[in-house]
Design an enzyme around this catalytic site. Structure first.
Site, short mmCIF file in Angstrom:
data_model
loop_
_atom_site.label_atom_id
_atom_site.label_comp_id
_atom_site.label_asym_id
_atom_site.label_seq_id
_atom_site.Cartn_x
_atom_site.Cartn_y
_atom_site.Cartn_z
N ARG A 7 13.28 42.61 39.81
CA ARG A 7 14.57 42.08 40.28
C ARG A 7 15.31 41.42 39.11
O ARG A 7 16.53 41.40 39.06
CB ARG A 7 14.40 41.10 41.44
CG ARG A 7 15.69 40.42 41.86
CD ARG A 7 15.73 39.95 43.31
NE ARG A 7 14.51 39.36 43.79
CZ ARG A 7 14.05 38.15 43.42
NH1 ARG A 7 14.72 37.40 42.58
NH2 ARG A 7 12.91 37.70 43.93
N TYR A 40 40.73 49.18 46.42
CA TYR A 40 39.69 49.91 47.14
C TYR A 40 39.43 49.17 48.46
O TYR A 40 39.32 47.93 48.47
CB TYR A 40 38.43 49.95 46.28
CG TYR A 40 37.26 50.53 47.01
CD1 TYR A 40 37.22 51.89 47.32
CD2 TYR A 40 36.21 49.74 47.42
CE1 TYR A 40 36.16 52.42 48.01
CE2 TYR A 40 35.14 50.26 48.12
CZ TYR A 40 35.12 51.60 48.41
OH TYR A 40 34.07 52.13 49.11
N ASP A 81 38.62 46.65 37.69
CA ASP A 81 37.80 47.72 38.26
C ASP A 81 38.19 49.01 37.54
O ASP A 81 39.30 49.51 37.69
CB ASP A 81 38.07 47.82 39.77
CG ASP A 81 37.15 48.82 40.46
OD1 ASP A 81 36.77 49.81 39.82
OD2 ASP A 81 36.86 48.62 41.65
N LYS A 118 30.53 56.81 41.40
CA LYS A 118 31.63 57.77 41.21
C LYS A 118 31.45 58.57 39.91
O LYS A 118 30.50 59.31 39.80
CB LYS A 118 32.95 57.02 41.28
CG LYS A 118 33.04 56.00 42.43
CD LYS A 118 33.02 56.63 43.82
CE LYS A 118 32.80 55.61 44.93
NZ LYS A 118 33.80 54.56 45.01
C1 LIG Z 1 33.85 53.26 45.57
C2 LIG Z 1 34.55 52.17 44.91
C3 LIG Z 1 34.06 50.87 44.93
C4 LIG Z 1 32.80 50.49 45.69
O1 LIG Z 1 31.67 51.13 45.18
P1 LIG Z 1 30.38 51.52 46.07
O2 LIG Z 1 29.46 52.08 45.05
O3 LIG Z 1 30.83 52.51 47.10
O4 LIG Z 1 29.90 50.27 46.69
C5 LIG Z 1 34.76 49.89 44.26
N1 LIG Z 1 35.91 50.18 43.60
C6 LIG Z 1 36.42 51.42 43.57
C7 LIG Z 1 37.67 51.68 42.83
C8 LIG Z 1 35.76 52.46 44.21
O5 LIG Z 1 36.27 53.69 44.19
#
Ligand SMILES: *Cc1c(COP(=O)(O)O)cnc(C)c1O
Length: 382
Positions: free
Chosen positions: A49, A101, A173, A198
């Site tokens: 962890r 998001y 982000d 992603k």
């Molecule tokens: C998908 C996404 C998230 C969240 O990510 P997860 O891996 O689904 O928890 C945050 N920001 C953006 C821009 C995203 O496309």
């Protein structure tokens, strides 16, 4: 200083070696705990962890790719954002993009606010508007650029300057463009957030999240919260993201090329009212994009002429799959109104343009001709 080219860094990753076998692929250290050489000594690894070699390799690799100091890997992108929010105290105020998001929107509204963190939401298009929102207790700016799903572009250098002059933590982000096209820390931001699910993972086969920072103390603080909360990335999932990153540049270039081609084609179709792609010269964020990023990515949103046509396209696509998520090798089409942004109240959603006619495409690695034909047949008679 690491002088290797970006694509070489993606393939070789961080230089630190953990074993002596010469394994070319980073081993998966599937161990929950690590034995100590003697009392009071540690190999540097105690319990997974806190630290794990496979996860550490991923963290060091992404830190280098993002021009940061250190990174932390989480089980999902939302786990990363949730851990980041523990830096803030009741009464603190954060200025955030008004087109976020859906999961981040939900976290801020349903959890962070309950813990006394206050938010102001704004378009981030005009730094003066953002500056006007700064209060005595403002502690951070939370940005997505381009935004999901409306593809608004924010001038990251301007926001970083604003943040610096008011001692605000600037959080970006960077899921949509990845460090291959955009490096917010190099532009002055303090924290980069990723949904590794992603483009970094890139194969729609695992979930992951990352935080990357420049500041040593900030990393210390976040590591403490990360190990305390415990939403860390598993060794196997860490390995999948390491593997994904190896092909990140080649995938993104191909996806971008197809996206630009399809965005231009969509624009010409009579059933399409508007195409949102930051690589189109008439996109309002085009010039800022060129000035701060080296590419436009593979995400396109578009508005069709009617709700029935939007639904018809979702029903009729064959190569393209109707599914949430993005950034993978498979082309996906999303209905933001029902999926990613389904929890946002209707008036707020509609005001942003997330209406019943808006669809979002994440371009994958299929032949662009097949994608075009698929869209064409799905739009027929619409
Ligand atoms: C998908 C996404 C998230 C969240 O990510 P997860 O891996 O689904 O928890 C945050 N920001 C953006 C821009 C995203 O496309």
């Amino acid at each position: 200083m690491n002088k290797k080219a970006f694509n070489t860094q993606c393939i070789h990753g961080d230089e630190k070696k953990y074993d002596t076998t010469g394994a070319v692929s980073m081993p998966i250290y599937q161990s929950a705990t690590f034995a100590h050489p003697s009392v009071g000594e540690s190999t540097g690894f105690d319990y997974s962890r806190l630290q794990n070699p496979t996860r550490e390799h991923l963290e060091n690799t992404i830190a280098q790719l993002e021009a940061g100091h250190k990174a932390l890997a989480f089980s999902t992108g939302m786990a990363a954002v949730t851990t980041l929010m523990t830096l803030f105290e009741p009464g603190d105020h954060i200025i955030a993009s008004d087109d976020l998001y859906g999961g981040s929107h939900r976290l801020f509204h349903h959890i962070s606010m309950r813990y006394g963190i206050r938010f102001s939401f704004t378009s981030m298009a005009d730094p003066k508007e953002v500056e006007a929102l700064i209060e005595k207790d403002t502690k951070g700016i939370f940005i997505e650029s381009p935004t999901n799903p409306m593809m608004q572009v924010t001038d990251l250098r301007q926001m970083a300057l604003l943040g610096k002059s008011h001692s605000l933590l600037v959080m970006v982000d960077n899921t949509f463009l990845t460090p291959y096209y955009q490096r917010p820390l190099a532009l002055g931001a303090d924290v980069v957030i990723h949904s590794g699910t992603k483009y970094l993972g890139g194969h729609n086969d695992t979930l992951a999240g990352l935080l990357v920072v420049k500041d040593v103390d900030l990393h210390e603080k976040l590591s403490f919260y990360a190990k305390t909360i415990g939403a860390c990335l598993s060794p196997f999932d860490s390995w999948l993201i390491i593997r994904g990153i190896k092909t990140l540049p080649i995938r993104m270039d191909y996806q971008q090329k197809s996206a630009l081609f399809l965005a231009k084609w969509l624009k010409e179709q009579r059933q399409i009212k508007h195409v949102y792609y930051i690589g189109l010269e008439d996109h309002p964020g085009y010039n800022i994009s060129i000035s701060q990023a080296s590419g436009f990515g593979g995400m396109i949103s578009f508005e069709v002429t009617s709700e029935s046509l939007a639904r018809q396209i979702l029903e009729k696509v064959k190569v393209i799959q109707y599914a949430e998520s993005l950034g993978g090798v498979e082309t996906l089409i999303t209905y933001p109104m029902l999926q990613t942004h389904g929890d946002i109240p209707k008036p707020e959603r509609e005001a942003k343009g997330i209406n019943e006619r808006l669809l979002r495409l994440s371009i994958g690695l299929e032949s662009v001709e097949d994608l075009l034909k698929d869209l064409e047949q799905a739009m027929e008679d619409g």
